[in-house]
Design an enzyme around this catalytic site. Sequence first.
Site, PDB file in Angstrom:
ATOM      1  N   ASN A  59      27.434 -50.939 -52.891  1.00 51.53           N
ATOM      2  CA  ASN A  59      27.193 -52.306 -52.415  1.00 51.53           C
ATOM      3  C   ASN A  59      27.670 -52.370 -50.964  1.00 51.53           C
ATOM      4  O   ASN A  59      28.869 -52.378 -50.702  1.00 51.53           O
ATOM      5  CB  ASN A  59      27.975 -53.284 -53.305  1.00 51.53           C
ATOM      6  CG  ASN A  59      27.853 -54.721 -52.836  1.00 51.53           C
ATOM      7  OD1 ASN A  59      27.073 -55.028 -51.924  1.00 51.53           O
ATOM      8  ND2 ASN A  59      28.620 -55.611 -53.446  1.00 51.53           N
ATOM      9  N   PHE A  60      26.711 -52.420 -50.045  1.00 52.88           N
ATOM     10  CA  PHE A  60      27.072 -52.423 -48.614  1.00 52.88           C
ATOM     11  C   PHE A  60      27.643 -53.761 -48.156  1.00 52.88           C
ATOM     12  O   PHE A  60      28.205 -53.854 -47.078  1.00 52.88           O
ATOM     13  CB  PHE A  60      25.832 -52.106 -47.750  1.00 52.88           C
ATOM     14  CG  PHE A  60      25.380 -50.669 -47.774  1.00 52.88           C
ATOM     15  CD1 PHE A  60      26.030 -49.709 -48.530  1.00 52.88           C
ATOM     16  CD2 PHE A  60      24.286 -50.266 -47.008  1.00 52.88           C
ATOM     17  CE1 PHE A  60      25.610 -48.374 -48.540  1.00 52.88           C
ATOM     18  CE2 PHE A  60      23.855 -48.939 -46.993  1.00 52.88           C
ATOM     19  CZ  PHE A  60      24.513 -47.998 -47.762  1.00 52.88           C
ATOM     20  N   LYS A  61      27.431 -54.813 -48.949  1.00 55.10           N
ATOM     21  CA  LYS A  61      27.844 -56.169 -48.540  1.00 55.10           C
ATOM     22  C   LYS A  61      27.251 -56.475 -47.160  1.00 55.10           C
ATOM     23  O   LYS A  61      26.095 -56.137 -46.915  1.00 55.10           O
ATOM     24  CB  LYS A  61      29.368 -56.288 -48.584  1.00 55.10           C
ATOM     25  CG  LYS A  61      29.926 -55.829 -49.944  1.00 55.10           C
ATOM     26  CD  LYS A  61      31.379 -56.085 -50.138  1.00 55.10           C
ATOM     27  CE  LYS A  61      31.802 -55.624 -51.529  1.00 55.10           C
ATOM     28  NZ  LYS A  61      33.205 -55.875 -51.815  1.00 55.10           N
ATOM     29  N   HIS A 115      28.432 -61.630 -58.233  1.00 53.07           N
ATOM     30  CA  HIS A 115      29.535 -60.976 -57.519  1.00 53.07           C
ATOM     31  C   HIS A 115      30.590 -62.018 -57.134  1.00 53.07           C
ATOM     32  O   HIS A 115      30.260 -63.134 -56.740  1.00 53.07           O
ATOM     33  CB  HIS A 115      29.018 -60.253 -56.267  1.00 53.07           C
ATOM     34  CG  HIS A 115      30.024 -59.290 -55.726  1.00 53.07           C
ATOM     35  ND1 HIS A 115      31.117 -59.701 -54.992  1.00 53.07           N
ATOM     36  CD2 HIS A 115      30.125 -57.945 -55.835  1.00 53.07           C
ATOM     37  CE1 HIS A 115      31.842 -58.633 -54.665  1.00 53.07           C
ATOM     38  NE2 HIS A 115      31.261 -57.554 -55.168  1.00 53.07           N
ATOM     39  N   GLU A 133      34.762 -56.131 -62.027  1.00 56.43           N
ATOM     40  CA  GLU A 133      35.423 -55.941 -60.744  1.00 56.43           C
ATOM     41  C   GLU A 133      36.583 -56.916 -60.603  1.00 56.43           C
ATOM     42  O   GLU A 133      36.377 -58.084 -60.228  1.00 56.43           O
ATOM     43  CB  GLU A 133      34.436 -56.186 -59.591  1.00 56.43           C
ATOM     44  CG  GLU A 133      33.216 -55.308 -59.619  1.00 56.43           C
ATOM     45  CD  GLU A 133      32.561 -55.227 -58.244  1.00 56.43           C
ATOM     46  OE1 GLU A 133      32.578 -54.150 -57.652  1.00 56.43           O
ATOM     47  OE2 GLU A 133      32.063 -56.261 -57.761  1.00 56.43           O
ATOM     48  N   GLY A 181      38.407 -54.239 -52.164  1.00 54.28           N
ATOM     49  CA  GLY A 181      38.697 -54.120 -50.735  1.00 54.28           C
ATOM     50  C   GLY A 181      40.173 -54.037 -50.397  1.00 54.28           C
ATOM     51  O   GLY A 181      40.561 -54.147 -49.236  1.00 54.28           O
ATOM     52  N   SER A 183      38.040 -50.822 -55.188  1.00 56.80           N
ATOM     53  CA  SER A 183      38.743 -49.710 -54.539  1.00 56.80           C
ATOM     54  C   SER A 183      38.486 -48.354 -55.204  1.00 56.80           C
ATOM     55  O   SER A 183      39.368 -47.487 -55.215  1.00 56.80           O
ATOM     56  CB  SER A 183      40.245 -49.994 -54.424  1.00 56.80           C
ATOM     57  OG  SER A 183      40.457 -51.144 -53.622  1.00 56.80           O
TER      58      SER A 183
HETATM   59  P1  13P Z   1      35.543 -52.117 -52.755  1.00 62.71           P
HETATM   60  O1  13P Z   1      35.032 -50.810 -53.263  1.00 62.71           O
HETATM   61  O2  13P Z   1      35.527 -52.221 -51.245  1.00 62.71           O
HETATM   62  O3  13P Z   1      36.855 -52.486 -53.345  1.00 62.71           O
HETATM   63  O4  13P Z   1      34.494 -53.251 -53.222  1.00 62.71           O
HETATM   64  C1  13P Z   1      34.128 -53.302 -54.561  1.00 62.71           C
HETATM   65  C2  13P Z   1      33.013 -54.263 -54.705  1.00 62.71           C
HETATM   66  O5  13P Z   1      33.184 -55.465 -54.562  1.00 62.71           O
HETATM   67  C3  13P Z   1      31.674 -53.718 -54.999  1.00 62.71           C
HETATM   68  O6  13P Z   1      30.792 -54.722 -55.347  1.00 62.71           O
END
Ligand code: 13P
Length: 230
Positions: free
Chosen positions: A6-8, A88, A157, A163, A194
């Site tokens: 997920n690149f966000k 999400h 999650e 993050g 993470s």
């Molecule tokens: P991180 O891997 O940066 O913790 O993010 C997880 C996430 O929200 C994936 O959708």
Amino acid sequence: MIYAANFKTNHTRASTKAYMQALQEKLSAKKPEDHVYIFPPSTALDTFEGDFTIGTQNAYAAQNGAYTGEIGVEQLDEFGIKTILIGHSERREYMAETQAKVAEKFAFFKEQGFEIIYCIGEPLHIREKGFESVMQYLLAQFEGIDITYDNVIVAYEPIWAIGTGRSATVEEISSTHRALKKAINNKPLLYGGSAKPANILEIVSIAGVDGVLVGSASLDAESFSQMVLA
Ligand code: 13P
């Protein structure tokens, strides 16, 4: 195993293209039974050739219409995209998507036959209250959601692990996944928060973990492919 990136709000159209090329070269060594998904930002959606599925991080529950700033099914169809992330925590929190809104979106994209990666997760203050509170919170995120839908993958999650560099512990993932698996009729269940090359083997070895949804550590094709090939 499922490995989803997920690149966000990261990567551009140009850098996504370069990423896909780099990734595809690495994926020639991937086990055939492993499945890779990439969720680039909307501006980078395209048709990419490779051993992966491209999905959208979000879309509006409409074919098209007057929904300023949103994309609908028509814009996704152009690139053959039939996979979507719904629920999400960042959209629930920053975009104020309520459970009712999330459920409405889920129902719409189910109707359209999309593959849905449905995300749930609890904030830290709930985790600190203990396991029962966690499960109560997580199960409330299935309100209005048809979990019997064939084409659904759930992603657990924990918000406090996203993050932060601090993944949930093996015990936390294991106990939560065990309980969730029962609640979701054994649908595929991903862990996110993470996940990175340093902990991927530990995470995918946990019973009840069918893969990972990766943010930060997916942004670099080398790091993400290390996870897929680990
Ligand atoms: P991180 O891997 O940066 O913790 O993010 C997880 C996430 O929200 C994936 O959708």
